[in-house]
Design a protein around this motif. Structure first.
Motif, PDB file in Angstrom:
ATOM      1  N   ALA A 370       0.827  -1.208   0.000  1.00  0.00           N
ATOM      2  CA  ALA A 370       0.000   0.000   0.000  1.00  0.00           C
ATOM      3  C   ALA A 370       0.860   1.255   0.000  1.00  0.00           C
ATOM      4  O   ALA A 370       0.534   2.259  -0.638  1.00  0.00           O
ATOM      5  CB  ALA A 370      -0.933  -0.013   1.214  1.00  0.00           C
ATOM      6  N   LEU A 371       2.010   1.196   0.715  1.00  0.00           N
ATOM      7  CA  LEU A 371       2.911   2.351   0.737  1.00  0.00           C
ATOM      8  C   LEU A 371       3.517   2.611  -0.633  1.00  0.00           C
ATOM      9  O   LEU A 371       3.725   3.767  -1.024  1.00  0.00           O
ATOM     10  CB  LEU A 371       4.018   2.130   1.773  1.00  0.00           C
ATOM     11  N   ASP A 372       3.781   1.542  -1.387  1.00  0.00           N
ATOM     12  CA  ASP A 372       4.323   1.708  -2.737  1.00  0.00           C
ATOM     13  C   ASP A 372       3.355   2.488  -3.619  1.00  0.00           C
ATOM     14  O   ASP A 372       3.779   3.268  -4.482  1.00  0.00           O
ATOM     15  CB  ASP A 372       4.600   0.338  -3.374  1.00  0.00           C
ATOM     16  N   GLY A 373       2.081   2.297  -3.384  1.00  0.00           N
ATOM     17  CA  GLY A 373       1.096   2.992  -4.208  1.00  0.00           C
ATOM     18  C   GLY A 373       0.866   4.433  -3.795  1.00  0.00           C
ATOM     19  O   GLY A 373       0.394   5.249  -4.599  1.00  0.00           O
ATOM     20  N   ALA A 374       1.221   4.767  -2.549  1.00  0.00           N
ATOM     21  CA  ALA A 374       0.924   6.112  -2.044  1.00  0.00           C
ATOM     22  C   ALA A 374       2.136   7.032  -2.015  1.00  0.00           C
ATOM     23  O   ALA A 374       1.987   8.256  -2.113  1.00  0.00           O
ATOM     24  CB  ALA A 374       0.331   5.999  -0.633  1.00  0.00           C
ATOM     25  N   TYR A 375       3.345   6.473  -1.892  1.00  0.00           N
ATOM     26  CA  TYR A 375       4.535   7.301  -1.731  1.00  0.00           C
ATOM     27  C   TYR A 375       5.643   6.816  -2.666  1.00  0.00           C
ATOM     28  O   TYR A 375       5.516   5.779  -3.335  1.00  0.00           O
ATOM     29  CB  TYR A 375       5.021   7.260  -0.275  1.00  0.00           C
ATOM     30  N   GLU A 376       6.749   7.552  -2.696  1.00  0.00           N
ATOM     31  CA  GLU A 376       7.889   7.247  -3.549  1.00  0.00           C
ATOM     32  C   GLU A 376       8.882   6.384  -2.777  1.00  0.00           C
ATOM     33  O   GLU A 376       9.436   6.822  -1.768  1.00  0.00           O
ATOM     34  CB  GLU A 376       8.567   8.546  -3.996  1.00  0.00           C
ATOM     35  N   ASP A 387       7.573  11.188   0.975  1.00  0.00           N
ATOM     36  CA  ASP A 387       6.425  11.994   0.546  1.00  0.00           C
ATOM     37  C   ASP A 387       6.988  13.249  -0.093  1.00  0.00           C
ATOM     38  O   ASP A 387       7.617  14.071   0.582  1.00  0.00           O
ATOM     39  CB  ASP A 387       5.539  12.340   1.752  1.00  0.00           C
ATOM     40  N   LEU A 388       6.830  13.413  -1.405  1.00  0.00           N
ATOM     41  CA  LEU A 388       7.427  14.519  -2.149  1.00  0.00           C
ATOM     42  C   LEU A 388       6.355  15.481  -2.637  1.00  0.00           C
ATOM     43  O   LEU A 388       5.226  15.077  -2.936  1.00  0.00           O
ATOM     44  CB  LEU A 388       8.206  13.983  -3.363  1.00  0.00           C
ATOM     45  N   ASP A 389       6.728  16.778  -2.721  1.00  0.00           N
ATOM     46  CA  ASP A 389       5.804  17.724  -3.337  1.00  0.00           C
ATOM     47  C   ASP A 389       6.122  17.819  -4.827  1.00  0.00           C
ATOM     48  O   ASP A 389       6.953  17.072  -5.356  1.00  0.00           O
ATOM     49  CB  ASP A 389       5.882  19.096  -2.655  1.00  0.00           C
ATOM     50  N   GLY A 390       5.484  18.740  -5.508  1.00  0.00           N
ATOM     51  CA  GLY A 390       5.669  18.846  -6.957  1.00  0.00           C
ATOM     52  C   GLY A 390       7.063  19.227  -7.372  1.00  0.00           C
ATOM     53  O   GLY A 390       7.460  18.999  -8.526  1.00  0.00           O
TER      54      GLY A 390
END
Length: 531
Positions: A370-376, A387-390
């Motif tokens: 699930a973390l792979d799908g939500a974060y880098e 967790d990265l911004d644009g």
């Protein structure tokens, strides 16, 4: 009422009590304890008349002093002064002489006031003695006692103005200001001083700050009350001047021209009016283009500033004008003008206050997918996610090693990550949590170091390099941020807008340009904007 209970007591006991009132500190403490108001004036007067013939001669001046206080309560200062003069004839106690010295000061008679103060035993350090000494007319050695008086009356100087010369109004304006200052409410002063010392010093030190007295006098209404209660004693031109002052509001001014050691030319940003101000001290420190908050008032044929000058940054200008337009509460105004002493607030790229935040959670074994799908996920495939911004700024770091560990640099980010994780695993439980505000740039450097990729601990040089990169990135973002001091425009927009370009230049001039790598560089920003 408490004083009624004294009627009918044995004469010798009343005698002793009234005699105690001959000491000023005791007399005023008694009045304060009685907490009298104008409705009690007649009762106090009758009480004074009742006891005076019954007490010994040594106590009669104090009884007559009580009668004078009754006249003051009712607002009749002329009758109060007459009664004090009668009390002086009964016996010149320090209590009576001290009040008469204050009356002489308010009437503008420094010579008589000083004589009374000395008879009352005041020392050179007493506020009233210092005030009278400051405004004592200076002798004119060029005029002999038997020469015609300078005023043109035709009489000899010794029988006309010798030792009774009246100072010009532009000088006495400061005397008027200080006379009113002697009647300030101490509770309000302490409240304002406490607010003024919020970021440094003590409230007792803040009592000497000129802003405190001025706000208490005008925003607090003490000056208007002084004119109502004591105005009958003032020289006519001082009373008229005081009434003018009550109509003038504090404002924000732009310094247009400086004449060092002489004065300033300023423009009122609320009204557009321009004033030439006599101000010797500040004119040696201010420069054209500076912004200040002050009260500028007429004083004879001059304009002067009482209550000090508060430097204002361009960022605060519009907000302060709005605050002044809405007739702020005294404490609210002092709080706003004191905020400049607060330590700088460090924020992240989202504008949140910096804080070193971490949390450890117990999770299920299936969370990794699930973390792979939500974060880098980290590039080396380790069980670590970003967790990265644009702009690829790291907003949070998440690590899974049997438990889930989160690191962020703001409380808002931590709360957001926790909310997101609960949608991925509703039964996760917080085992440990830490939220530590970042007070300075050193702590910020350490926090950024912990946010760097896993590896050897950062050296001081590496940590500084991380901070430098953070500042460079922040500067680029700032160029396109909406800035309140620029009326909501971005710096790029303001640089191309003739109506805001000067504001942008002033804003950059307010930035320190000392080469500190932990601060934004106005030189780099000017180059980026083509200024």
């Amino acid at each position: 009422m408490a004083i009624v209970s004294l009627y009918g007591r044995q004469t010798e006991k009343v005698d002793d009590l009234v005699s105690l009132l001959s000491t000023p500190i005791v007399a005023y403490a008694v009045l304060d304890e009685l907490d009298l108001d104008p409705d009690d004036a007649d009762k106090l007067r009758k009480f004074a008349e009742f006891i005076e013939p019954a007490v010994a001669p040594r106590a009669r001046p104090a009884a007559r002093w009580l009668a004078a206080k009754a006249h003051e309560l009712s607002g009749d200062l002329i009758a109060a002064e007459k009664t004090l003069l009668e009390a002086e004839k009964l016996g010149p106690t320090s209590l009576v002489l001290l009040d008469l010295a204050e009356y002489a000061s308010e009437r503008g008679d420094a010579v008589r006031g000083l004589a009374l103060a000395q008879r009352a035993g005041l020392t050179a350090g007493h506020p009233l003695f210092r005030l009278l000494k400051q405004f004592q007319p200076q002798p004119r050695p060029e005029l002999g006692r038997n020469k015609p008086c300078w005023c043109g009356s035709g009489r000899k100087c010794k029988v006309c103005h010798l030792n009774s010369e009246q100072l010009p109004l532009d000088v006495r304006a400061a005397w008027l200001y200080q006379k009113a200052g002697m009647h300030l409410d101490q509770d309000l002063l302490i409240e304002l001083a406490t607010e003024r010392s919020r970021h440094s010093g003590t409230w007792m030190q803040a009592l000497n700050d000129p802003l405190i007295n001025d706000v208490a006098l005008f925003q607090g209404g003490a000056f208007a009350a002084f004119l109502v209660t004591r105005g009958a004693l003032l020289p006519a031109d001082e009373r008229l001047l005081g009434e003018q002052w009550t109509l003038i509001e504090r404002s924000v001014f732009e310094i247009q021209r400086v004449r060092a050691g002489i004065g300033l030319t300023v423009r009122d940003l609320r009204t557009g009016d321009t004033h030439d101000v006599r101000e010797r001290a500040a004119s040696r420190q201010l420069t054209a283009g500076s912004l200040v908050c002050a009260r500028i008032v007429p004083a004879g044929d001059t304009m002067q500033i009482f209550g000090g000058l508060e430097p204002i940054g361009l960022r605060e200008r519009d907000e302060l004008i709005k605050l002044l337009d809405n007739d702020p509460d005294p404490v609210e105004l002092v709080a706003f003008l004191t905020a400049r002493f607060a330590p700088p607030k460090l924020v992240n790229t989202e504008g949140d206050p910096l804080a070193m935040c971490s949390a450890t959670l117990s999770v299920t074994d299936t969370l990794s997918e699930a973390l792979d799908g939500a974060y880098e996920r980290a590039e080396d495939g380790a069980p670590e996610w970003l967790d990265l911004d644009g702009d690829d700024h790291v907003r949070a770091r998440i690590r899974l090693d049997g438990q889930l560990h989160i690191e962020t640099n703001s409380e808002n980010r931590l709360d957001r990550i926790l909310d997101e994780l609960r949608t991925l695993d509703p039964i996760l439980t917080i085992v440990d949590e830490s939220r530590e505000p970042v007070p300075d740039t050193r702590a910020a450097t350490e926090a950024l170091g912990r946010m760097a990729p896993a590896g050897p601990a950062l050296s001081d040089a590496d940590a500084t390099s991380v901070m430098e990169q953070f500042i460079l990135d922040y500067e680029q973002k700032w160029l396109d941020d909406s800035i309140p001091a620029l009326a909501g425009l971005t710096p790029r927009q303001a640089a191309n807008d003739p109506t805001r370009r000067d504001d942008l230049i002033r804003l950059l001039e307010s930035f320190p340009d000392d080469g500190n790598p932990t601060r934004m560089s106005p030189t780099r920003i000017r180059a980026a904007l083509g200024l």
